[in-house]
Design an enzyme around this catalytic site. Structure first.
Site, PDB file in Angstrom:
ATOM      1  N   ASP B 300      30.079  39.069  30.132  1.00  0.00           N
ATOM      2  CA  ASP B 300      31.271  38.216  30.051  1.00  0.00           C
ATOM      3  C   ASP B 300      31.388  37.375  31.306  1.00  0.00           C
ATOM      4  OD1 ASP B 300      33.656  37.077  29.323  1.00  0.00           O
ATOM      5  OD2 ASP B 300      34.855  38.875  29.615  1.00  0.00           O
ATOM      6  N   GLU B 334      37.934  30.514  32.516  1.00  0.00           N
ATOM      7  CA  GLU B 334      38.393  31.004  31.206  1.00  0.00           C
ATOM      8  C   GLU B 334      39.263  32.233  31.379  1.00  0.00           C
ATOM      9  OE1 GLU B 334      38.369  33.462  27.549  1.00  0.00           O
ATOM     10  OE2 GLU B 334      37.521  33.992  29.477  1.00  0.00           O
TER      11      GLU B 334
END
Lengths: 476, 476
Positions: B300, B334
């Site tokens: 991630d 993000e």
């Protein structure tokens, strides 16, 4: 005559129609049952706890070892706790091969500098002389290449098989199939031309430092002509190959004191829920209880063992009473002999048992993707009708193909063999190596596999196998 | 009039027919191109090497950190080496939150015995007082339960949110979606009733010892009312819950000195291959360059970053010259702000850029299973026609659904958003935790993902997007 034919055809259509109808009316209920199976496996499953015990308390289970013996006793006890109708041991004589002391090997360059490499004896190999074996090395990629080089180039050398697994094959088992003859038959082929030893690149798609063992054969080679055979890690295979490119005269040394002992008594472990309507029709689910000795055999095939046990446990927990007899079979000695699979088939034939379906899980405990089916077209078409039921569980792979090694000897035209097909990308990172351990198995992935197997067993039991043939039988 | 209508309909059918024809005649070639894409990714890919550098040489990349800065510089350099038509940085102001010293927490039983627990501050949280915070604990499973308890029961306490992810959901992102409000909004909700701190069960399906961080918000809560908020490992959440069942008066202590600093300048990193026929139609592929700070952000979203870079590299290596402009966008921030995604959409609108397709990879580097598509029915039906091309690669999941966070702000009726959907079973074992590291990513799985993304981009570029609408446009 025409009327009779018409009536026969009508009856056939009517039966087909009824079958389809029953399938439709029951489909809601099937969806519910599958949902319950998956939910129970994921929220209240036993497979992961069992695997924890098998891997971390018992450990590796090579045929004839103390671990294998303990695994037989423990799995029998665990099956007995489930309240099945019958649990028993099926005796089978198995080969006993022991690795002995940890193997040792190095590459010696022209200047006498040595580089230690990671090797392990292949299962079934003879030992090197007690002081080890040193010889120059001949790298080949295939038996054809070896044959062209012939005795003149091969005699007195260590043959180094270095054909890697093909990385662009999506199914890694295909890549394995394309390489494993080097491991299994490499010694026999090299001995033909007077080689003194064999080093095989590990069957591993990844570059790392772990040697991967596995079965090899000498066929009917006299004992005096058997040459020692070892696997080398992929990193060290690359190193050896690179050093050979620079200097063909480098030497390879290795020492192993493995040994083949006499066959010993072991067992297949079997548990059964007896069918309510067709007790003499058997549906089998299984994996193999033995493993190689380097890791703890969590993926190969601890996963298949606990998933197969879980199928029967889930059926009981959910309250499904199967019409046919369902057997879990934990086969002994898949890895280096297949004695358990052969014995089970032999006894089944002797006892005139009618097996209608057999499912094996022996491809690791990774996320299940589906099944391959070894059966006729009619049965396969029946199976395809169930495929939509599996979509919510991301099970999409229903293809014709291989069932499994242990259930192979049971094969007949009258039955369906099937193999669970989990995601295969990581499998050969661990296969037959010291990192085939419990931590490499993910709980959810294992449980999804058990649920997927249980669902297929449930559907086969409910609808029977090969309805088209059955309908034909009814018709005539 | 009727004739005119007939001719219109005929023309529409004819165009559809031509489109289908071209699809059929070209399908052989598409199969070959996809084969080449997968083969190149698996045998000569760059994604895994890139990820190795990003994870092991740069490491974690929280917005505003030195790691994020290095990642911007390095990915720009790597994209420049690919010989793209254009590589540039898009400035964007991002929040800078720092964790400070490692957090510390324990449970104190009535007898004064303490049990140390594994916690970490949630991203965006305020610090505890410098000597830490100790209070009694109120366990709840939902905001509804909290509201019923009300200020009387909540005031002065630490609220412990302990609703676990639902294990029987097959898509683990659904289970995440069903829980993550506890982490994101837990502090705001608890502060309403006078709570002094918040402890949230980690968003993790597995029982283990790692706390999982992630974004939280205070909405418009005045600074003076903000309460510190931390995640606790699932094992310690179980422990805390069990101890509370025995004794409601136990105390919880934790200390964290995290801090929100002023916004700083950072960048989205963008590279482009300019289209040969429609240079002003943009197809975007991307992931996010920032990560949380506990691991190295390999899954991630290091995986998505290197896969997106690999899409453009593969197209160039295979010699595909796209008709439309293809952009790789590595979005900043993000995780705790989405500033990069918003900035990109803002600038795109300002520059009047026509985006026709955007694909995000931000669900881990595991075996790809397919895509979810956020688009109208016509576009989705077009996409479904390509599905059989992916079957040899075990890509089976083509469903309508979510595209991705970073590409979300671009959304318009005229375009298709898509998200890569890898196997999700292991994802939340690593998500936002210290074990989101390079060793958890499998090379082949990562490469299969990159190839799958490249294949979809290739098909969208070749056939265009939403042909039915296009045909309608031609017709009118």
């Amino acid at each position: 005559m025409l009327l009779l034919q018409f009536m026969k055809i009508f009856r056939l259509f009517f039966l087909c129609y009824c079958f389809t109808l029953s399938l439709n009316t029951l489909s809601q209920s099937d969806e519910e049952v599958l949902k319950k199976i998956y939910k129970t496996s994921l929220t209240n499953g036993q497979s992961y706890n069992w695997l924890n015990y098998l891997s971390n308390q018992i450990g590796s289970r090579l045929s004839g070892s103390y671990g294998a013996e303990k695994a037989v006793t423990w799995t029998k006890e665990e099956l007995e706790k489930l309240g099945l109708d019958k649990v028993w041991l099926q005796p089978v004589m198995v080969p006993k091969w022991i690795r002995g002391a940890k193997e040792y090997g190095y590459i010696e360059s022209g200047s006498g500098k040595t580089s230690i490499v990671n090797i392990c004896a292949l299962g079934g190999s003879v030992a090197t002389p007690s002081l080890g074996l040193k010889a120059s090395v001949l790298e080949v990629k295939s038996f054809e290449e070896l044959a062209i080089l012939g005795a003149e180039k091969v005699a007195g050398k260590i043959v180094f098989y270095n054909r890697p697994m093909q990385p662009d094959l999506i199914h890694t088992f295909e890549a394995y199939g394309g390489c494993v003859n080097q491991r299994y038959k490499g010694a026999v082929e090299a001995a033909k031309y007077g080689a003194v030893g064999v080093i095989v690149r590990s069957m591993n798609l990844r570059l790392d430092d772990l040697p991967h063992t596995g079965a090899m054969t000498y066929d009917d080679l006299p004992v005096s002509q058997r040459i020692p055979s070892a696997a080398i890690s992929t990193n060290d295979a690359e190193l050896l190959s690179a050093m050979l490119k620079l200097d063909k005269s480098i030497m390879f040394y290795f020492k192993q004191n493995c040994k083949q002992l006499k066959d010993v008594l072991s067992y297949n472990v079997i548990g059964q829920i007896t069918g309510s309507e067709f007790p003499n029709e058997y549906m089998l689910v299984g994996g193999h209880l033995d493993s190689w000795d380097l890791g703890d055999g969590s993926h190969d095939d601890g996963a298949g063992v606990v998933q197969s046990m879980e199928v029967l446990r889930l059926l009981k927990e959910i309250g499904i009473k199967p019409k046919r007899s369902i057997r879990v079979v934990l086969f002994m000695n898949e890895e280096n002999g297949l004695r358990g699979g052969n014995k089970y088939a032999e006894m089944s034939k002797k006892n005139n048992e009618k097996h209608v379906f057999a499912l094996e899980s022996d491809s690791g405990g990774f996320t299940p993707r589906g099944f391959s089916f070894d059966c006729d077209d009619a049965s396969f078409n029946q199976v395809l009708q169930w495929k939509p039921l599996f979509k919510p569980y991301l099970i999409h792979y229903f293809e014709k193909g291989y069932g499994g090694a242990d259930i192979g000897p049971l094969k007949s035209d009258a039955m369906v063999l099937a193999g669970l097909r989990p995601d295969s990308q990581r499998y050969f990172d661990h296969h037959h190596a010291s990192n085939d351990t419990f931590d490499a198995v993910n709980k959810r992935e294992l449980e999804l596999g058990a649920a997927t197997m249980t669902s297929l067993i449930y559907l086969f039991d409910k609808y029977g196998v090969n309805p088209i043939s059955n309908l034909e039988t009814i018709k005539n």
